[in-house]
Design a protein around this motif. Sequence first.
Motif, PDB file in Angstrom:
ATOM      1  N   UNK A  45       0.844  -1.214   0.000  1.00 21.26           N
ATOM      2  CA  UNK A  45       0.000   0.000   0.000  1.00 21.26           C
ATOM      3  C   UNK A  45       0.873   1.257   0.000  1.00 21.26           C
ATOM      4  N   UNK A  48       2.212   1.852  -3.417  1.00 19.85           N
ATOM      5  CA  UNK A  48       1.170   2.402  -4.296  1.00 19.85           C
ATOM      6  C   UNK A  48       0.744   3.791  -3.831  1.00 19.85           C
ATOM      7  N   UNK A  49       1.348   4.276  -2.762  1.00 18.40           N
ATOM      8  CA  UNK A  49       1.035   5.595  -2.187  1.00 18.40           C
ATOM      9  C   UNK A  49      -0.420   5.679  -1.738  1.00 18.40           C
ATOM     10  N   UNK A  50      -0.905   4.596  -1.149  1.00 17.00           N
ATOM     11  CA  UNK A  50      -2.283   4.573  -0.667  1.00 17.00           C
ATOM     12  C   UNK A  50      -2.350   4.890   0.824  1.00 17.00           C
ATOM     13  N   UNK A  70      -2.744   9.908  -9.039  1.00 20.62           N
ATOM     14  CA  UNK A  70      -3.534   9.018  -9.892  1.00 20.62           C
ATOM     15  C   UNK A  70      -2.636   8.365 -10.949  1.00 20.62           C
ATOM     16  N   UNK A  72       0.603   7.837 -10.673  1.00 26.27           N
ATOM     17  CA  UNK A  72       1.478   6.866  -9.995  1.00 26.27           C
ATOM     18  C   UNK A  72       0.754   5.535  -9.819  1.00 26.27           C
ATOM     19  N   UNK A  73      -0.477   5.592  -9.341  1.00 23.15           N
ATOM     20  CA  UNK A  73      -1.203   4.345  -9.054  1.00 23.15           C
ATOM     21  C   UNK A  73      -1.590   3.603 -10.320  1.00 23.15           C
ATOM     22  N   UNK A  74      -1.728   4.341 -11.423  1.00 21.18           N
ATOM     23  CA  UNK A  74      -2.051   3.649 -12.672  1.00 21.18           C
ATOM     24  C   UNK A  74      -0.810   2.941 -13.206  1.00 21.18           C
ATOM     25  N   UNK A  78      -1.208  -1.737  -7.731  1.00 26.63           N
ATOM     26  CA  UNK A  78      -1.324  -2.624  -6.577  1.00 26.63           C
ATOM     27  C   UNK A  78      -2.599  -3.444  -6.717  1.00 26.63           C
ATOM     28  N   UNK A  84     -11.560  -5.060  -4.498  1.00 32.38           N
ATOM     29  CA  UNK A  84     -12.935  -4.558  -4.365  1.00 32.38           C
ATOM     30  C   UNK A  84     -13.602  -4.493  -5.732  1.00 32.38           C
ATOM     31  N   UNK A  86     -17.176  -2.785  -7.416  1.00 37.28           N
ATOM     32  CA  UNK A  86     -18.257  -1.859  -7.053  1.00 37.28           C
ATOM     33  C   UNK A  86     -19.375  -1.828  -8.079  1.00 37.28           C
ATOM     34  N   UNK A 132      -7.838  -6.623 -14.795  1.00 41.26           N
ATOM     35  CA  UNK A 132      -8.345  -5.255 -14.701  1.00 41.26           C
ATOM     36  C   UNK A 132      -7.186  -4.261 -14.529  1.00 41.26           C
ATOM     37  N   UNK A 133      -6.216  -4.652 -13.703  1.00 44.20           N
ATOM     38  CA  UNK A 133      -5.062  -3.773 -13.479  1.00 44.20           C
ATOM     39  C   UNK A 133      -4.116  -3.793 -14.684  1.00 44.20           C
ATOM     40  N   UNK A 136      -4.540  -1.634 -17.839  1.00 40.41           N
ATOM     41  CA  UNK A 136      -4.103  -0.234 -17.839  1.00 40.41           C
ATOM     42  C   UNK A 136      -2.616  -0.111 -18.168  1.00 40.41           C
TER      43      UNK A 136
END
Lengths: 199, 266
Positions: A45, A48-50, A70, A72-74, A78, A84, A86, A132-133, A136
Amino acid sequence: MFAVRAVCAEPGFSAAYQPVSFELPASHILTLHGASGVGKSQFLRALADLTPHQGEVWLEGRALSATPPAEWRRTVAYIPAEPAWWAETPLAHFATPPPAAWLAALALNPTLLESPVERLSTGERQRLAVLRAVALRPRVLLLDEPTANLDATNAAALRGFIQTYVQEHAAAAVWVSHDAEERRAIGGDSVALLAEVPS
Amino acid sequence: MIESLSALDLLLAGGLVAALGVVQFWHGLQLTRSLLMGSLRMVAQLLLIGYVLNALFATESLGWVLLMALMMLLLASYEVIARQKRRIAGWQGYSIGLLSMGATAASITAFALLFVVQPAPWFTPQYAIPLLGMILGNTMTGIGLALNHLTQMAASQRTAIEGRLLLGQTADQAMSGLKQDAVRAGLIPTLNMLAAAGVISLPGMMTGQILAGAPPLDAVRYQILIMLLITAATGFGGLLAVHFGARRLFDGRERLRLERLAPPKR
Protein backbone atom coordinates in the motif's frame (compact mmCIF):
# COMPACT_ATOMS: atom_id res chain seq x y z
CA MET A 1 13.90 0.82 -13.17
CA PHE A 2 11.91 0.60 -9.92
CA ALA A 3 13.86 1.80 -6.89
CA VAL A 4 12.70 1.70 -3.30
CA ARG A 5 14.71 3.56 -0.70
CA ALA A 6 14.10 3.14 3.04
CA VAL A 7 10.33 2.78 2.76
CA CYS A 8 8.60 2.07 6.06
CA ALA A 9 5.34 2.81 7.75
CA GLU A 10 4.49 6.25 9.04
CA PRO A 11 4.30 5.73 12.82
CA GLY A 12 0.72 5.18 13.92
CA PHE A 13 -0.59 4.18 10.50
CA SER A 14 0.25 0.51 10.17
CA ALA A 15 2.36 -2.32 11.49
CA ALA A 16 5.97 -1.20 12.01
CA TYR A 17 8.24 -3.15 9.66
CA GLN A 18 11.92 -2.47 9.14
CA PRO A 19 12.71 0.01 6.34
CA VAL A 20 12.99 -1.68 2.94
CA SER A 21 15.33 -0.71 0.09
CA PHE A 22 15.86 -2.44 -3.24
CA GLU A 23 16.36 -1.76 -6.90
CA LEU A 24 14.46 -3.77 -9.44
CA PRO A 25 15.69 -3.86 -13.07
CA ALA A 26 13.20 -4.07 -15.95
CA SER A 27 11.75 -7.51 -16.72
CA HIS A 28 12.40 -8.68 -13.17
CA ILE A 29 10.10 -9.98 -10.45
CA LEU A 30 10.99 -9.58 -6.80
CA THR A 31 9.30 -11.87 -4.33
CA LEU A 32 8.51 -10.68 -0.84
CA HIS A 33 7.78 -12.77 2.21
CA GLY A 34 7.53 -12.34 5.95
CA ALA A 35 5.63 -13.50 9.00
CA SER A 36 1.89 -13.02 9.09
CA GLY A 37 0.94 -9.53 10.29
CA VAL A 38 4.40 -8.07 9.76
CA GLY A 39 2.97 -5.55 7.29
CA LYS A 40 3.44 -7.01 3.79
CA SER A 41 0.15 -5.57 2.52
CA GLN A 42 0.90 -2.29 4.27
CA PHE A 43 4.25 -2.17 2.48
CA LEU A 44 2.57 -2.67 -0.92
CA ARG A 45 0.00 0.00 0.00
CA ALA A 46 2.90 2.34 0.76
CA LEU A 47 4.51 1.59 -2.64
CA ALA A 48 1.17 2.40 -4.30
CA ASP A 49 1.03 5.60 -2.19
CA LEU A 50 -2.28 4.57 -0.67
CA THR A 51 -1.14 5.16 2.93
CA PRO A 52 1.21 7.71 4.48
CA HIS A 53 4.75 6.31 4.60
CA GLN A 54 8.38 7.27 4.92
CA GLY A 55 11.16 6.82 2.36
CA GLU A 56 11.05 7.41 -1.37
CA VAL A 57 10.23 5.36 -4.47
CA TRP A 58 11.33 5.99 -8.06
CA LEU A 59 9.85 4.65 -11.26
CA GLU A 60 12.17 5.03 -14.25
CA GLY A 61 13.97 7.91 -12.57
CA ARG A 62 10.84 9.79 -11.51
CA ALA A 63 10.12 10.04 -7.79
CA LEU A 64 6.76 9.05 -6.35
CA SER A 65 6.50 12.41 -4.60
CA ALA A 66 6.97 14.20 -7.94
CA THR A 67 4.29 12.19 -9.76
CA PRO A 68 0.55 13.01 -9.61
CA PRO A 69 -1.03 10.35 -7.35
CA ALA A 70 -3.53 9.02 -9.89
CA GLU A 71 -0.79 8.63 -12.50
CA TRP A 72 1.48 6.87 -10.00
CA ARG A 73 -1.20 4.35 -9.05
CA ARG A 74 -2.05 3.65 -12.67
CA THR A 75 1.59 2.90 -13.52
CA VAL A 76 2.46 1.19 -10.23
CA ALA A 77 -0.55 -1.09 -9.95
CA TYR A 78 -1.32 -2.62 -6.58
CA ILE A 79 -3.64 -5.63 -6.69
CA PRO A 80 -4.87 -6.32 -3.14
CA ALA A 81 -5.40 -9.81 -1.78
CA GLU A 82 -9.13 -9.08 -1.67
CA PRO A 83 -9.84 -6.76 -4.59
CA ALA A 84 -12.93 -4.56 -4.36
CA TRP A 85 -15.70 -4.65 -6.97
CA TRP A 86 -18.26 -1.86 -7.05
CA ALA A 87 -20.13 -2.16 -10.34
CA GLU A 88 -22.62 -4.88 -11.29
CA THR A 89 -20.38 -6.83 -13.70
CA PRO A 90 -16.60 -7.28 -14.00
CA LEU A 91 -16.69 -5.72 -17.48
CA ALA A 92 -17.85 -2.37 -16.02
CA HIS A 93 -14.53 -2.19 -14.15
CA PHE A 94 -12.50 -2.31 -17.38
CA ALA A 95 -11.77 0.81 -19.41
CA THR A 96 -11.39 -1.44 -22.46
CA PRO A 97 -12.48 -5.11 -22.52
CA PRO A 98 -9.58 -7.54 -21.92
CA PRO A 99 -8.30 -9.39 -25.03
CA ALA A 100 -9.73 -12.87 -25.50
CA ALA A 101 -6.19 -14.27 -25.40
CA TRP A 102 -5.77 -13.06 -21.82
CA LEU A 103 -8.99 -14.72 -20.70
CA ALA A 104 -7.96 -17.92 -22.41
CA ALA A 105 -4.51 -17.81 -20.81
CA LEU A 106 -6.12 -17.70 -17.38
CA ALA A 107 -8.84 -20.27 -18.23
CA LEU A 108 -11.58 -17.68 -17.73
CA ASN A 109 -14.83 -18.07 -19.67
CA PRO A 110 -15.60 -14.79 -21.54
CA THR A 111 -19.22 -14.91 -20.32
CA LEU A 112 -17.89 -14.27 -16.78
CA LEU A 113 -17.25 -10.66 -17.80
CA GLU A 114 -20.95 -9.94 -17.91
CA SER A 115 -22.06 -12.08 -14.98
CA PRO A 116 -22.97 -10.43 -11.67
CA VAL A 117 -19.76 -10.06 -9.64
CA GLU A 118 -21.19 -11.78 -6.57
CA ARG A 119 -21.77 -14.96 -8.58
CA LEU A 120 -18.06 -15.35 -9.39
CA SER A 121 -15.79 -17.52 -7.28
CA THR A 122 -13.02 -15.93 -5.22
CA GLY A 123 -10.43 -17.35 -7.62
CA GLU A 124 -12.23 -15.96 -10.66
CA ARG A 125 -12.45 -12.55 -9.05
CA GLN A 126 -8.76 -12.64 -8.17
CA ARG A 127 -7.72 -13.41 -11.74
CA LEU A 128 -10.10 -10.79 -13.16
CA ALA A 129 -8.65 -8.23 -10.76
CA VAL A 130 -5.18 -8.92 -12.19
CA LEU A 131 -6.54 -8.45 -15.73
CA ARG A 132 -8.34 -5.25 -14.70
CA ALA A 133 -5.06 -3.77 -13.48
CA VAL A 134 -2.91 -5.12 -16.32
CA ALA A 135 -5.37 -3.68 -18.88
CA LEU A 136 -4.10 -0.23 -17.84
CA ARG A 137 -0.58 -1.28 -18.95
CA PRO A 138 1.19 -0.59 -15.65
CA ARG A 139 4.99 -0.47 -15.48
CA VAL A 140 5.12 -2.20 -12.10
CA LEU A 141 2.73 -4.77 -10.60
CA LEU A 142 2.38 -5.05 -6.82
CA LEU A 143 0.79 -8.43 -6.22
CA ASP A 144 -0.53 -9.45 -2.81
CA GLU A 145 -0.74 -13.25 -2.77
CA PRO A 146 -2.49 -13.37 -6.16
CA THR A 147 -2.64 -17.17 -6.24
CA ALA A 148 -3.99 -17.64 -2.69
CA ASN A 149 -7.36 -18.95 -3.87
CA LEU A 150 -6.23 -20.83 -6.97
CA ASP A 151 -5.55 -24.51 -7.54
CA ALA A 152 -2.07 -25.53 -8.75
CA THR A 153 -2.99 -25.44 -12.46
CA ASN A 154 -4.61 -22.00 -12.32
CA ALA A 155 -1.84 -20.67 -10.09
CA ALA A 156 0.75 -21.76 -12.65
CA ALA A 157 -1.32 -20.16 -15.45
CA LEU A 158 -1.49 -16.84 -13.58
CA ARG A 159 2.23 -17.01 -12.82
CA GLY A 160 2.98 -17.59 -16.51
CA PHE A 161 0.68 -14.72 -17.51
CA ILE A 162 2.38 -12.27 -15.17
CA GLN A 163 5.88 -13.43 -16.13
CA THR A 164 4.99 -13.01 -19.81
CA TYR A 165 3.58 -9.51 -19.23
CA VAL A 166 6.67 -8.45 -17.28
CA GLN A 167 8.98 -9.85 -20.00
CA GLU A 168 7.10 -8.49 -23.01
CA HIS A 169 6.65 -5.00 -21.62
CA ALA A 170 10.01 -4.74 -19.83
CA ALA A 171 7.91 -4.13 -16.73
CA ALA A 172 8.61 -5.27 -13.17
CA ALA A 173 6.67 -6.83 -10.31
CA VAL A 174 6.81 -7.15 -6.54
CA TRP A 175 5.09 -10.37 -5.57
CA VAL A 176 4.09 -11.21 -2.00
CA SER A 177 4.03 -14.98 -1.58
CA HIS A 178 4.08 -17.00 1.62
CA ASP A 179 4.82 -20.17 -0.32
CA ALA A 180 8.56 -20.94 -0.64
CA GLU A 181 7.90 -23.27 -3.54
CA GLU A 182 6.03 -20.61 -5.43
CA ARG A 183 8.83 -18.13 -4.79
CA ARG A 184 11.30 -20.61 -6.27
CA ALA A 185 9.05 -21.10 -9.30
CA ILE A 186 8.87 -17.33 -9.84
CA GLY A 187 12.66 -17.09 -9.53
CA GLY A 188 14.58 -13.86 -9.14
CA ASP A 189 15.47 -12.16 -5.89
CA SER A 190 13.51 -12.48 -2.70
CA VAL A 191 13.25 -10.05 0.18
CA ALA A 192 12.05 -10.77 3.69
CA LEU A 193 10.00 -8.12 5.44
CA LEU A 194 11.03 -8.00 9.11
CA ALA A 195 9.13 -6.61 12.04
CA GLU A 196 10.59 -3.49 13.59
CA VAL A 197 12.28 -4.36 16.86
CA PRO A 198 10.78 -2.15 19.57
CA SER A 199 13.58 0.02 20.91
CA MET B 1 -54.53 41.86 15.57
CA ILE B 2 -53.77 38.60 17.28
CA GLU B 3 -55.68 37.67 20.46
CA SER B 4 -53.21 38.05 23.28
CA LEU B 5 -52.63 34.96 25.44
CA SER B 6 -52.53 35.27 29.22
CA ALA B 7 -50.48 33.06 31.54
CA LEU B 8 -53.77 31.41 32.52
CA ASP B 9 -54.46 30.50 28.87
CA LEU B 10 -51.12 28.75 28.68
CA LEU B 11 -51.72 26.98 31.98
CA LEU B 12 -54.92 25.54 30.48
CA ALA B 13 -52.93 24.09 27.58
CA GLY B 14 -50.29 22.87 30.06
CA GLY B 15 -53.11 21.07 31.87
CA LEU B 16 -53.54 18.84 28.82
CA VAL B 17 -49.91 17.75 28.97
CA ALA B 18 -50.20 17.26 32.73
CA ALA B 19 -53.23 15.02 32.14
CA LEU B 20 -51.22 13.01 29.62
CA GLY B 21 -48.49 12.63 32.24
CA VAL B 22 -50.96 11.32 34.82
CA VAL B 23 -52.45 8.80 32.38
CA GLN B 24 -48.98 7.59 31.39
CA PHE B 25 -48.02 7.26 35.04
CA TRP B 26 -51.10 5.03 35.62
CA HIS B 27 -50.07 2.83 32.74
CA GLY B 28 -46.61 2.41 34.24
CA LEU B 29 -44.87 4.19 31.34
CA GLN B 30 -41.59 5.77 32.33
CA LEU B 31 -42.21 8.85 30.20
CA THR B 32 -43.76 11.24 32.71
CA ARG B 33 -40.44 12.68 33.75
CA SER B 34 -39.13 13.30 30.22
CA LEU B 35 -42.48 14.83 29.32
CA LEU B 36 -42.30 17.21 32.26
CA MET B 37 -38.67 18.13 31.70
CA GLY B 38 -39.15 18.56 27.96
CA SER B 39 -42.14 20.85 28.42
CA LEU B 40 -40.41 22.96 31.08
CA ARG B 41 -37.31 23.25 28.94
CA MET B 42 -39.36 24.34 25.93
CA VAL B 43 -41.11 27.02 28.02
CA ALA B 44 -37.82 28.30 29.43
CA GLN B 45 -36.09 28.40 26.00
CA LEU B 46 -38.97 30.18 24.31
CA LEU B 47 -39.42 32.71 27.13
CA LEU B 48 -35.72 33.44 27.05
CA ILE B 49 -35.63 33.98 23.30
CA GLY B 50 -38.78 36.10 23.68
CA TYR B 51 -36.96 38.46 26.01
CA VAL B 52 -33.85 38.44 23.81
CA LEU B 53 -35.91 39.32 20.72
CA ASN B 54 -37.80 41.97 22.67
CA ALA B 55 -34.55 43.65 23.64
CA LEU B 56 -33.11 43.21 20.15
CA PHE B 57 -36.15 44.72 18.45
CA ALA B 58 -35.94 47.69 20.78
CA THR B 59 -32.29 48.45 19.91
CA GLU B 60 -32.58 48.35 16.09
CA SER B 61 -28.77 48.36 15.96
CA LEU B 62 -26.85 46.59 13.20
CA GLY B 63 -24.16 45.44 15.65
CA TRP B 64 -26.57 43.55 17.88
CA VAL B 65 -28.39 41.99 14.94
CA LEU B 66 -25.10 40.77 13.48
CA LEU B 67 -24.02 39.43 16.87
CA MET B 68 -27.29 37.51 17.18
CA ALA B 69 -26.91 36.19 13.62
CA LEU B 70 -23.35 35.09 14.38
CA MET B 71 -24.49 33.28 17.53
CA MET B 72 -27.19 31.48 15.56
CA LEU B 73 -24.67 30.54 12.88
CA LEU B 74 -22.16 29.20 15.41
CA LEU B 75 -24.80 27.18 17.25
CA ALA B 76 -26.09 25.77 13.96
CA SER B 77 -22.62 24.72 12.78
CA TYR B 78 -21.97 23.08 16.14
CA GLU B 79 -25.29 21.21 16.04
CA VAL B 80 -24.83 20.08 12.47
CA ILE B 81 -21.48 18.44 13.23
CA ALA B 82 -22.19 17.20 16.75
CA ARG B 83 -25.18 15.14 15.58
CA GLN B 84 -23.20 13.29 12.91
CA LYS B 85 -22.82 9.57 13.32
CA ARG B 86 -19.23 9.87 12.10
CA ARG B 87 -18.31 13.51 12.28
CA ILE B 88 -15.18 15.00 10.73
CA ALA B 89 -12.92 15.30 13.74
CA GLY B 90 -11.39 18.51 15.04
CA TRP B 91 -11.95 22.14 14.10
CA GLN B 92 -12.08 21.25 10.40
CA GLY B 93 -15.49 19.62 10.88
CA TYR B 94 -16.98 22.67 12.56
CA SER B 95 -15.44 25.02 10.05
CA ILE B 96 -16.94 23.01 7.17
CA GLY B 97 -20.32 23.45 8.87
CA LEU B 98 -19.73 27.14 9.52
CA LEU B 99 -18.39 27.84 6.05
CA SER B 100 -21.12 26.05 4.13
CA MET B 101 -23.86 27.61 6.25
CA GLY B 102 -22.33 31.06 6.40
CA ALA B 103 -21.79 31.11 2.65
CA THR B 104 -25.38 30.07 1.94
CA ALA B 105 -27.88 30.71 4.75
CA ALA B 106 -26.32 34.00 5.84
CA SER B 107 -25.68 35.40 2.37
CA ILE B 108 -29.09 34.32 1.05
CA THR B 109 -30.77 35.98 4.04
CA ALA B 110 -28.80 39.16 3.35
CA PHE B 111 -29.78 38.96 -0.31
CA ALA B 112 -33.48 38.59 0.59
CA LEU B 113 -33.31 41.53 3.00
CA LEU B 114 -31.43 43.85 0.65
CA PHE B 115 -33.13 43.11 -2.64
CA VAL B 116 -36.43 41.33 -2.02
CA VAL B 117 -38.12 42.30 1.26
CA GLN B 118 -36.27 45.62 1.58
CA PRO B 119 -37.35 46.71 5.04
CA ALA B 120 -35.98 50.05 6.28
CA PRO B 121 -33.33 49.75 7.58
CA TRP B 122 -32.43 46.51 5.76
CA PHE B 123 -31.37 44.77 9.00
CA THR B 124 -34.68 45.45 10.80
CA PRO B 125 -34.56 42.61 13.34
CA GLN B 126 -38.29 41.74 12.97
CA TYR B 127 -37.42 40.58 9.45
CA ALA B 128 -33.76 39.64 9.66
CA ILE B 129 -33.82 37.29 12.64
CA PRO B 130 -36.88 35.14 11.78
CA LEU B 131 -35.78 34.97 8.13
CA LEU B 132 -32.29 33.81 9.08
CA GLY B 133 -33.74 31.41 11.64
CA MET B 134 -36.02 29.68 9.15
CA ILE B 135 -33.37 29.43 6.46
CA LEU B 136 -30.68 28.33 8.91
CA GLY B 137 -32.89 25.68 10.50
CA ASN B 138 -33.58 24.04 7.16
CA THR B 139 -30.05 24.41 5.82
CA MET B 140 -28.74 22.84 9.00
CA THR B 141 -30.91 19.76 8.51
CA GLY B 142 -29.92 19.47 4.86
CA ILE B 143 -26.21 19.90 5.43
CA GLY B 144 -26.31 17.52 8.38
CA LEU B 145 -27.97 14.79 6.33
CA ALA B 146 -25.64 15.31 3.38
CA LEU B 147 -22.46 15.17 5.48
CA ASN B 148 -23.75 12.22 7.46
CA HIS B 149 -24.39 10.32 4.25
CA LEU B 150 -20.98 11.26 2.87
CA THR B 151 -18.92 10.20 5.87
CA GLN B 152 -20.84 7.01 6.61
CA MET B 153 -20.71 5.87 2.99
CA ALA B 154 -17.02 6.75 2.69
CA ALA B 155 -16.32 4.63 5.76
CA SER B 156 -18.41 1.66 4.66
CA GLN B 157 -17.21 1.76 1.04
CA ARG B 158 -13.55 2.27 1.84
CA THR B 159 -12.28 -0.68 -0.19
CA ALA B 160 -14.35 0.31 -3.23
CA ILE B 161 -13.09 3.91 -3.11
CA GLU B 162 -9.50 2.70 -2.76
CA GLY B 163 -10.15 0.19 -5.53
CA ARG B 164 -11.04 3.06 -7.84
CA LEU B 165 -7.93 4.98 -6.79
CA LEU B 166 -5.86 1.89 -7.57
CA LEU B 167 -7.20 1.89 -11.12
CA GLY B 168 -5.78 5.37 -11.56
CA GLN B 169 -8.88 7.41 -10.76
CA THR B 170 -8.44 10.75 -9.04
CA ALA B 171 -10.06 11.33 -5.66
CA ASP B 172 -12.76 13.40 -7.40
CA GLN B 173 -13.55 10.61 -9.83
CA ALA B 174 -13.54 7.97 -7.10
CA MET B 175 -15.96 10.02 -5.01
CA SER B 176 -18.25 11.43 -7.70
CA GLY B 177 -21.10 8.90 -7.31
CA LEU B 178 -20.95 9.06 -3.55
CA LYS B 179 -20.94 12.86 -3.56
CA GLN B 180 -24.02 12.96 -5.77
CA ASP B 181 -25.83 10.57 -3.43
CA ALA B 182 -24.88 12.72 -0.43
CA VAL B 183 -26.15 15.92 -2.07
CA ARG B 184 -29.40 14.13 -2.91
CA ALA B 185 -29.77 12.85 0.66
CA GLY B 186 -29.42 16.41 1.93
CA LEU B 187 -32.10 17.71 -0.43
CA ILE B 188 -34.77 15.11 0.32
CA PRO B 189 -36.43 17.01 3.23
CA THR B 190 -36.55 20.14 1.06
CA LEU B 191 -38.07 18.27 -1.86
CA ASN B 192 -40.64 16.78 0.52
CA MET B 193 -41.36 20.24 1.91
CA LEU B 194 -41.95 21.63 -1.57
CA ALA B 195 -44.26 18.77 -2.51
CA ALA B 196 -46.24 18.92 0.73
CA ALA B 197 -46.59 22.72 0.88
CA GLY B 198 -50.23 23.73 1.07
CA VAL B 199 -51.50 20.27 0.18
CA ILE B 200 -50.44 18.04 3.04
CA SER B 201 -49.19 20.70 5.44
CA LEU B 202 -49.92 24.38 5.96
CA PRO B 203 -46.45 25.87 6.43
CA GLY B 204 -45.79 27.34 9.87
CA MET B 205 -44.89 30.87 8.90
CA MET B 206 -47.94 31.28 6.70
CA THR B 207 -50.16 29.90 9.43
CA GLY B 208 -48.60 32.30 11.89
CA GLN B 209 -49.18 35.30 9.67
CA ILE B 210 -52.80 34.28 9.06
CA LEU B 211 -53.31 33.84 12.80
CA ALA B 212 -51.84 37.32 13.25
CA GLY B 213 -54.47 38.69 10.91
CA ALA B 214 -52.59 39.00 7.61
CA PRO B 215 -54.62 38.47 4.41
CA PRO B 216 -54.02 34.85 3.27
CA LEU B 217 -52.65 35.87 -0.11
CA ASP B 218 -50.05 38.12 1.47
CA ALA B 219 -49.09 35.30 3.81
CA VAL B 220 -48.86 32.91 0.87
CA ARG B 221 -46.55 35.26 -0.99
CA TYR B 222 -44.22 35.43 1.99
CA GLN B 223 -44.33 31.66 2.32
CA ILE B 224 -43.41 31.20 -1.33
CA LEU B 225 -40.47 33.55 -0.85
CA ILE B 226 -39.27 31.65 2.22
CA MET B 227 -39.55 28.27 0.53
CA LEU B 228 -37.58 29.44 -2.48
CA LEU B 229 -34.90 30.88 -0.21
CA ILE B 230 -34.79 27.67 1.84
CA THR B 231 -34.49 25.54 -1.29
CA ALA B 232 -31.64 27.63 -2.66
CA ALA B 233 -29.83 27.77 0.69
CA THR B 234 -30.20 24.05 1.38
CA GLY B 235 -29.15 23.10 -2.14
CA PHE B 236 -26.09 25.32 -2.27
CA GLY B 237 -25.24 24.52 1.35
CA GLY B 238 -25.35 20.78 0.66
CA LEU B 239 -23.14 21.15 -2.41
CA LEU B 240 -20.57 23.19 -0.51
CA ALA B 241 -20.57 20.95 2.56
CA VAL B 242 -20.18 17.79 0.46
CA HIS B 243 -17.42 19.39 -1.59
CA PHE B 244 -15.43 20.48 1.47
CA GLY B 245 -16.28 17.31 3.40
CA ALA B 246 -15.09 15.04 0.59
CA ARG B 247 -11.91 17.09 0.24
CA ARG B 248 -11.20 16.67 3.94
CA LEU B 249 -11.42 12.88 3.53
CA PHE B 250 -8.35 12.92 1.28
CA ASP B 251 -4.85 14.29 1.74
CA GLY B 252 -2.61 16.05 -0.76
CA ARG B 253 -1.59 12.69 -2.25
CA GLU B 254 -5.26 11.74 -2.77
CA ARG B 255 -5.17 9.04 -0.10
CA LEU B 256 -8.42 8.24 1.69
CA ARG B 257 -7.82 9.32 5.31
CA LEU B 258 -10.68 7.85 7.34
CA GLU B 259 -8.82 8.45 10.60
CA ARG B 260 -9.92 12.06 10.14
CA LEU B 261 -13.40 10.94 11.13
CA ALA B 262 -14.29 10.65 14.79
CA PRO B 263 -15.13 7.10 15.97
CA PRO B 264 -18.76 6.11 15.24
CA LYS B 265 -21.35 7.35 17.71
CA ARG B 266 -23.88 4.83 18.98
